[in-house]
Design a protein around this motif. Sequence first.
Motif, PDB file in Angstrom:
ATOM      1  N   ASP A   1     -59.026  35.922 -41.905  1.00 18.66           N
ATOM      2  CA  ASP A   1     -58.936  36.715 -42.667  1.00 18.66           C
ATOM      3  C   ASP A   1     -59.880  36.465 -44.043  1.00 18.66           C
ATOM      4  OD1 ASP A   1     -56.635  38.233 -42.015  1.00 18.66           O
ATOM      5  OD2 ASP A   1     -56.107  37.544 -43.158  1.00 18.66           O
ATOM      6  N   GLU A   2     -60.861  35.559 -44.733  1.00 18.34           N
ATOM      7  CA  GLU A   2     -61.989  35.693 -44.952  1.00 18.34           C
ATOM      8  C   GLU A   2     -63.022  35.958 -44.784  1.00 18.34           C
ATOM      9  OE1 GLU A   2     -60.004  32.884 -48.858  1.00 18.34           O
ATOM     10  OE2 GLU A   2     -61.991  32.140 -48.016  1.00 18.34           O
ATOM     11  N   TYR A   3     -63.077  34.623 -43.154  1.00 19.29           N
ATOM     12  CA  TYR A   3     -63.920  35.276 -42.079  1.00 19.29           C
ATOM     13  C   TYR A   3     -64.558  36.849 -41.629  1.00 19.29           C
ATOM     14  CZ  TYR A   3     -64.909  29.894 -41.594  1.00 19.29           C
ATOM     15  OH  TYR A   3     -64.500  29.011 -41.477  1.00 19.29           O
ATOM     16  N   ALA A   4     -63.473  37.170 -41.264  1.00 21.92           N
ATOM     17  CA  ALA A   4     -63.277  38.388 -40.741  1.00 21.92           C
ATOM     18  C   ALA A   4     -63.727  39.714 -41.823  1.00 21.92           C
ATOM     19  CB  ALA A   4     -61.967  39.345 -40.353  1.00 21.92           C
ATOM     20  N   ALA A   5     -63.841  39.386 -43.453  1.00 19.82           N
ATOM     21  CA  ALA A   5     -64.329  40.539 -44.756  1.00 19.82           C
ATOM     22  C   ALA A   5     -65.737  40.081 -44.681  1.00 19.82           C
ATOM     23  CB  ALA A   5     -63.275  39.802 -45.472  1.00 19.82           C
ATOM     24  N   ILE A   6     -66.255  38.743 -45.181  1.00 14.81           N
ATOM     25  CA  ILE A   6     -67.488  38.972 -44.639  1.00 14.81           C
ATOM     26  C   ILE A   6     -68.196  39.422 -43.957  1.00 14.81           C
ATOM     27  CG2 ILE A   6     -69.439  37.265 -44.619  1.00 14.81           C
ATOM     28  CD1 ILE A   6     -67.038  34.771 -46.356  1.00 14.81           C
ATOM     29  N   VAL A   7     -67.583  38.891 -42.569  1.00 15.07           N
ATOM     30  CA  VAL A   7     -68.624  39.570 -41.571  1.00 15.07           C
ATOM     31  C   VAL A   7     -68.513  41.166 -41.373  1.00 15.07           C
ATOM     32  CG1 VAL A   7     -68.760  40.060 -38.462  1.00 15.07           C
ATOM     33  CG2 VAL A   7     -68.002  37.974 -40.169  1.00 15.07           C
ATOM     34  N   GLU A   8     -67.091  41.745 -41.683  1.00 14.84           N
ATOM     35  CA  GLU A   8     -67.277  42.800 -41.971  1.00 14.84           C
ATOM     36  C   GLU A   8     -67.625  43.994 -42.935  1.00 14.84           C
ATOM     37  OE1 GLU A   8     -62.970  44.485 -42.875  1.00 14.84           O
ATOM     38  OE2 GLU A   8     -62.803  43.906 -40.297  1.00 14.84           O
ATOM     39  N   ARG A   9     -68.361  43.045 -43.894  1.00 10.81           N
ATOM     40  CA  ARG A   9     -69.142  44.115 -45.654  1.00 10.81           C
ATOM     41  C   ARG A   9     -70.626  44.224 -44.775  1.00 10.81           C
ATOM     42  NH1 ARG A   9     -71.839  45.533 -47.672  1.00 10.81           N
ATOM     43  NH2 ARG A   9     -72.499  45.116 -50.122  1.00 10.81           N
ATOM     44  N   LEU A  10     -70.800  42.958 -43.649  1.00 11.96           N
ATOM     45  CA  LEU A  10     -72.643  42.564 -43.442  1.00 11.96           C
ATOM     46  C   LEU A  10     -72.503  43.174 -41.985  1.00 11.96           C
ATOM     47  CD1 LEU A  10     -73.040  39.116 -44.601  1.00 11.96           C
ATOM     48  CD2 LEU A  10     -73.120  41.138 -45.828  1.00 11.96           C
ATOM     49  N   ALA A  11     -71.686  44.157 -41.377  1.00 15.72           N
ATOM     50  CA  ALA A  11     -72.174  44.238 -40.420  1.00 15.72           C
ATOM     51  C   ALA A  11     -72.651  45.236 -39.706  1.00 15.72           C
ATOM     52  CB  ALA A  11     -70.546  44.731 -38.891  1.00 15.72           C
TER      53      ALA A  11
END
Length: 304
Positions: A105-115
Motif C-alpha cells: 500500500d505504501e509503495y502504491a500510494a507513492i507511485v499514485e501521487r507521482l504518476a
Amino acid sequence: MDLSASIGSLRLENPFLTASGTFGYGTDLDGVVDLSLLGGIVTKSVTLRPREGNPPPRICETPAGMLNSIGLENCGLETFASRKLPSLAALPTKVLVSVAGESADEYAAIVERLAYEDAVDGFEINVSCPNVKSGTSFGSDPRLAGSLAARLRRISRKPMIVKLTPSAPDIVEVAKACASEGADGAVVSNTFPGMVIDAKTRKPAVANVTGGLSGPAIRPLALCLLYRVHRSLPEFPLIGSGGICSVEDAAQFFMAGASAVQIGTANFFDPDLLNRLAGDLEEYLAEQGLADFRSLIGSVRLPV
Ligand SMILES: Cc1cc2nc3c(=O)[nH]c(=O)nc-3n(C[C@H](O)[C@H](O)[C@H](O)COP(=O)(O)O)c2cc1C
C-alpha cells in the motif's frame, strides 16, 4: 558516437546514472557535476512518511569500500513532491524517483501521487534496502516482488525498474517474477549485508550493528549476479550497480549484460567521475573499434 541506452520504455542519452542515496535529490551536487553529461539521476529513496534513519554512526570505511546503515533517511513523499520535485523538472537529464515502503500500500500510494508528475521520468522500486526492518522482504520473495510489480504497473505506465537485493535466496527468480509482471528492467544490485567490529572497544562500527557494503569490494559479486540474471533473462534490461569507479568497470557490466550502470560510492571519493564517464566511454569504444556502445552488451567472450 551513439551512447544512447534503453531500459524498456526509458530512453537515456548515455548509460550512466547516479545510484540512489549517493546523490541526494539530484541538485545537491550543483556546480560539481554537469547533469547534462549523465543519462539520468536516481533520487534518494522516498518513503510515504519522513524518516530520520538509523542513529549515528551510520558510515564506516572498509577495505575497498564502505559500510552504511543510513536506514532510508528521507524527507517523505509530501515534502519531496512540494519542495524537491519542482527543481527536478528543470534538470537536463532523466529523473528516476526511488520508491521505498514497508507495505505494498505504501509503495502504491507513492507511485499514485507521482504518476502524473512531468518531472518524473520513471520509478526505481527499491525492494532491497538492507538497513530497515522488512526492507528486503519484497525483494527476497519472487511472489511478493511479482505482485508488487503487477500492482504498480497498473497504477502507472511510466518506466518502472525494480532494484533487486543480493540477499534474495534466488535473485534470478525474483527478476523473472518482476519481468513477467511488466517491469521495464532491474537494477542488480543493492548493497551486500556487512559488519565491522572495533577490535579494541568490541563495538560494531555502525550503531545499527550491521549495514550495507558498497564500493569496489562488491564489484565482482554484483557483476556475477548480473551475469547470472542476464543469462536466464537475456531480453530483460538490466542496470549494473556495485563498485563501478571507471569506464573499464562499467564495460565489465555491459559485457555481462547490463544496458546501463549506476555510480554510487565512487561519487564520495571521485565526484568528477560523472563528468568524465561519457567521454571516457567514447574513447574506450574508439579504442575497441566500435561505434555503438550497445554492441558491448552481453559481449563477454566465454571460453569455448
Ligand atoms: C550512503 C549510501 C546510501 C544509500 N541509500 C540508498 C537508498 O536510499 N536507496 C537505494 O535503493 N540504494 C541506496 N544505496 C545503495 C546504492 O544506490 C548502490 O546500489 C550501492 O551502494 C552499490 O553501488 P556502489 O558500490 O557503486 O555504491 C545507498 C548506498 C550508500 C553508500
